[in-house]
Write a protein that holds these residues in place. Structure first.
Motif, PDB file in Angstrom:
ATOM      1  N   VAL A  69       0.841  -1.200   0.000  1.00 49.12           N
ATOM      2  CA  VAL A  69       0.000   0.000   0.000  1.00 49.12           C
ATOM      3  C   VAL A  69       0.877   1.251   0.000  1.00 49.12           C
ATOM      4  O   VAL A  69       0.601   2.222  -0.714  1.00 49.12           O
ATOM      5  N   ALA A  70       1.946   1.245   0.791  1.00 49.49           N
ATOM      6  CA  ALA A  70       2.837   2.405   0.865  1.00 49.49           C
ATOM      7  C   ALA A  70       3.455   2.732  -0.492  1.00 49.49           C
ATOM      8  O   ALA A  70       3.649   3.908  -0.828  1.00 49.49           O
ATOM      9  N   LEU A  71       3.747   1.710  -1.284  1.00 51.95           N
ATOM     10  CA  LEU A  71       4.282   1.963  -2.627  1.00 51.95           C
ATOM     11  C   LEU A  71       3.321   2.792  -3.467  1.00 51.95           C
ATOM     12  O   LEU A  71       3.748   3.560  -4.325  1.00 51.95           O
ATOM     13  N   ARG A  76       6.074  10.553  -1.945  1.00 54.89           N
ATOM     14  CA  ARG A  76       7.256  11.281  -1.449  1.00 54.89           C
ATOM     15  C   ARG A  76       8.232  10.368  -0.718  1.00 54.89           C
ATOM     16  O   ARG A  76       9.389  10.708  -0.548  1.00 54.89           O
ATOM     17  N   GLU A  77       7.748   9.244  -0.266  1.00 55.31           N
ATOM     18  CA  GLU A  77       8.587   8.277   0.449  1.00 55.31           C
ATOM     19  C   GLU A  77       8.920   7.058  -0.417  1.00 55.31           C
ATOM     20  O   GLU A  77       9.386   6.051   0.090  1.00 55.31           O
ATOM     21  N   ARG A  78       8.687   7.186  -1.698  1.00 55.11           N
ATOM     22  CA  ARG A  78       8.832   6.066  -2.621  1.00 55.11           C
ATOM     23  C   ARG A  78      10.188   5.378  -2.490  1.00 55.11           C
ATOM     24  O   ARG A  78      10.289   4.160  -2.421  1.00 55.11           O
ATOM     25  N   ARG A  79      11.254   6.152  -2.452  1.00 52.46           N
ATOM     26  CA  ARG A  79      12.598   5.574  -2.398  1.00 52.46           C
ATOM     27  C   ARG A  79      12.804   4.799  -1.099  1.00 52.46           C
ATOM     28  O   ARG A  79      13.334   3.693  -1.100  1.00 52.46           O
ATOM     29  N   ARG A  80      12.389   5.384   0.015  1.00 50.08           N
ATOM     30  CA  ARG A  80      12.545   4.695   1.300  1.00 50.08           C
ATOM     31  C   ARG A  80      11.713   3.426   1.365  1.00 50.08           C
ATOM     32  O   ARG A  80      12.146   2.407   1.900  1.00 50.08           O
ATOM     33  N   ARG A 134      13.313   4.218  -7.669  1.00 50.56           N
ATOM     34  CA  ARG A 134      14.339   5.272  -7.716  1.00 50.56           C
ATOM     35  C   ARG A 134      13.814   6.461  -8.499  1.00 50.56           C
ATOM     36  O   ARG A 134      12.861   6.371  -9.268  1.00 50.56           O
ATOM     37  N   ARG A 135      14.465   7.583  -8.320  1.00 55.56           N
ATOM     38  CA  ARG A 135      14.037   8.799  -9.006  1.00 55.56           C
ATOM     39  C   ARG A 135      14.481   8.793 -10.441  1.00 55.56           C
ATOM     40  O   ARG A 135      15.469   8.286 -10.809  1.00 55.56           O
TER      41      ARG A 135
END
Length: 135
Positions: A69-71, A76-80, A134-135
């Motif tokens: 779900v977090a993905l 804004r927290e995608r990388r973490r 990743r960005r």
């Protein structure tokens, strides 16, 4: 003013597919596949974590659902989140080696060949999590 990162449709699709995979696996851990996963938890994992097999299965299912779900909902927290997903895949790898070495069946992996092939899937899952976030 911060610029929004350009969208990459391939990474977005890969990230969404990974999220779906995590949520489906997590729901499986919590429902219909729970018994099969509980049987597959190595005894050393219960000693290491100082808990019972059912708790390990339930917690891992909850973690998978939350990460999936977090993905999707925490851009804004995608990388973490991607690093956390990759870490989860690394953390379960010793259990996968144990399943292969002991011939222990887990849901969907009922042969030595399938269990062995999964060992090569783990690094791909780690790469998928890192690349798609990743960005």
């Amino acid at each position: 003013m911060t610029r929004a990162a350009p969208r990459d449709p391939l990474r977005t699709a890969a990230r969404s597919a990974l999220a779906a995979l995590l949520v489906a696996a997590g729901v499986g851990h919590l429902t219909v596949l729970r018994r099969g996963f509980r049987i597959a938890v190595p005894d050393w994992a219960t000693r290491l974590l100082r808990t019972d097999k059912d708790t390990i299965v339930v917690v891992s299912g909850v973690v998978e659902v939350l990460l999936g779900v977090a993905l999707l909902v925490l851009p804004r927290e995608r990388r973490r989140v991607g690093v956390a997903v990759a870490a989860l895949f690394v953390a379960v790898f010793p259990g996968n080696v144990h399943h292969w070495r002991t011939g222990r069946d887990v849901p969907g992996l009922d042969s030595d060949a399938k269990r062995f092939a999964r060992l090569f899937l783990q690094p791909l899952l780690v790469a998928w999590a890192l690349w798609s976030t990743r960005r």
